[in-house]
Design a protein around this motif. Structure first.
Motif, PDB file in Angstrom:
ATOM      1  N   SER A  25       0.826  -1.213   0.000  1.00  0.00           N
ATOM      2  CA  SER A  25       0.000   0.000   0.000  1.00  0.00           C
ATOM      3  C   SER A  25       0.859   1.262   0.000  1.00  0.00           C
ATOM      4  O   SER A  25       0.420   2.314  -0.443  1.00  0.00           O
ATOM      5  N   LYS A  26       2.099   1.151   0.503  1.00  0.00           N
ATOM      6  CA  LYS A  26       2.973   2.320   0.561  1.00  0.00           C
ATOM      7  C   LYS A  26       3.512   2.716  -0.809  1.00  0.00           C
ATOM      8  O   LYS A  26       4.026   3.803  -0.983  1.00  0.00           O
ATOM      9  N   TRP A  27       3.400   1.802  -1.776  1.00  0.00           N
ATOM     10  CA  TRP A  27       3.924   2.083  -3.113  1.00  0.00           C
ATOM     11  C   TRP A  27       2.825   2.342  -4.122  1.00  0.00           C
ATOM     12  O   TRP A  27       3.106   2.533  -5.313  1.00  0.00           O
ATOM     13  N   LEU A  28       1.587   2.368  -3.703  1.00  0.00           N
ATOM     14  CA  LEU A  28       0.482   2.538  -4.643  1.00  0.00           C
ATOM     15  C   LEU A  28       0.481   3.902  -5.318  1.00  0.00           C
ATOM     16  O   LEU A  28       0.130   4.024  -6.479  1.00  0.00           O
ATOM     17  N   SER A  29       0.867   4.926  -4.573  1.00  0.00           N
ATOM     18  CA  SER A  29       0.831   6.272  -5.175  1.00  0.00           C
ATOM     19  C   SER A  29       2.228   6.865  -5.238  1.00  0.00           C
ATOM     20  O   SER A  29       2.450   8.003  -4.852  1.00  0.00           O
ATOM     21  N   GLY A  30       3.184   6.064  -5.686  1.00  0.00           N
ATOM     22  CA  GLY A  30       4.549   6.551  -5.826  1.00  0.00           C
ATOM     23  C   GLY A  30       5.484   5.943  -4.803  1.00  0.00           C
ATOM     24  O   GLY A  30       5.229   4.853  -4.304  1.00  0.00           O
ATOM     25  N   ARG A  31       6.546   6.671  -4.493  1.00  0.00           N
ATOM     26  CA  ARG A  31       7.590   6.184  -3.606  1.00  0.00           C
ATOM     27  C   ARG A  31       7.094   6.064  -2.171  1.00  0.00           C
ATOM     28  O   ARG A  31       6.381   6.932  -1.682  1.00  0.00           O
ATOM     29  N   CYS A  32       7.495   4.998  -1.481  1.00  0.00           N
ATOM     30  CA  CYS A  32       7.165   4.834  -0.058  1.00  0.00           C
ATOM     31  C   CYS A  32       7.875   5.931   0.731  1.00  0.00           C
ATOM     32  O   CYS A  32       9.081   6.128   0.580  1.00  0.00           O
ATOM     33  N   ASN A  33       7.147   6.631   1.570  1.00  0.00           N
ATOM     34  CA  ASN A  33       7.745   7.757   2.306  1.00  0.00           C
ATOM     35  C   ASN A  33       8.676   7.305   3.424  1.00  0.00           C
ATOM     36  O   ASN A  33       9.395   8.117   3.989  1.00  0.00           O
TER      37      ASN A  33
END
Ligand code: SF4
Length: 93
Positions: free
Chosen positions: A57-65
């Protein structure tokens, strides 16, 4: 409480008396994008993230923060343009 599912004996906020309260009742393993991250923890049950219960889920909208192995694309943060102020300055399109 201590995890009794995939990260056995690790202290976890999701673990309750009735079992794991996270979505699906357990943590999810890391995804391919996580490879190389320092936050990966290995357990007999597999590789999991020490910061996030659902790495995918952390990579769904780009880079994992939380990722330690991928640099931010642009070190300089772009300031948001206030459309009202921009129109007063004649900067709007
Ligand atoms: S911090 Fe992000 S990139 Fe690193 S293992 Fe966790 S989910 Fe993956």
């Amino acid at each position: 409480m201590l995890c009794q599912t995939v990260k056995v004996d690790t202290n976890c906020l999701f673990m309750k008396k009735k079992g794991c309260s996270f979505n699906g009742g357990k943590c999810y393993p890391i995804v391919d994008s996580c490879d190389g991250c320092d936050r990966i923890e290995e357990y007999p049950s597999g590789k999991y993230c020490g910061y996030c219960a659902d790495p995918g889920s952390k990579w769904l909208s780009g880079r994992c923060n939380f990722a330690t192995h991928v640099k931010k694309e642009n070190g300089v943060k772009k300031d948001k343009l206030n459309p009202l102020k921009a129109s007063k300055r004649g900067l709007s399109d």
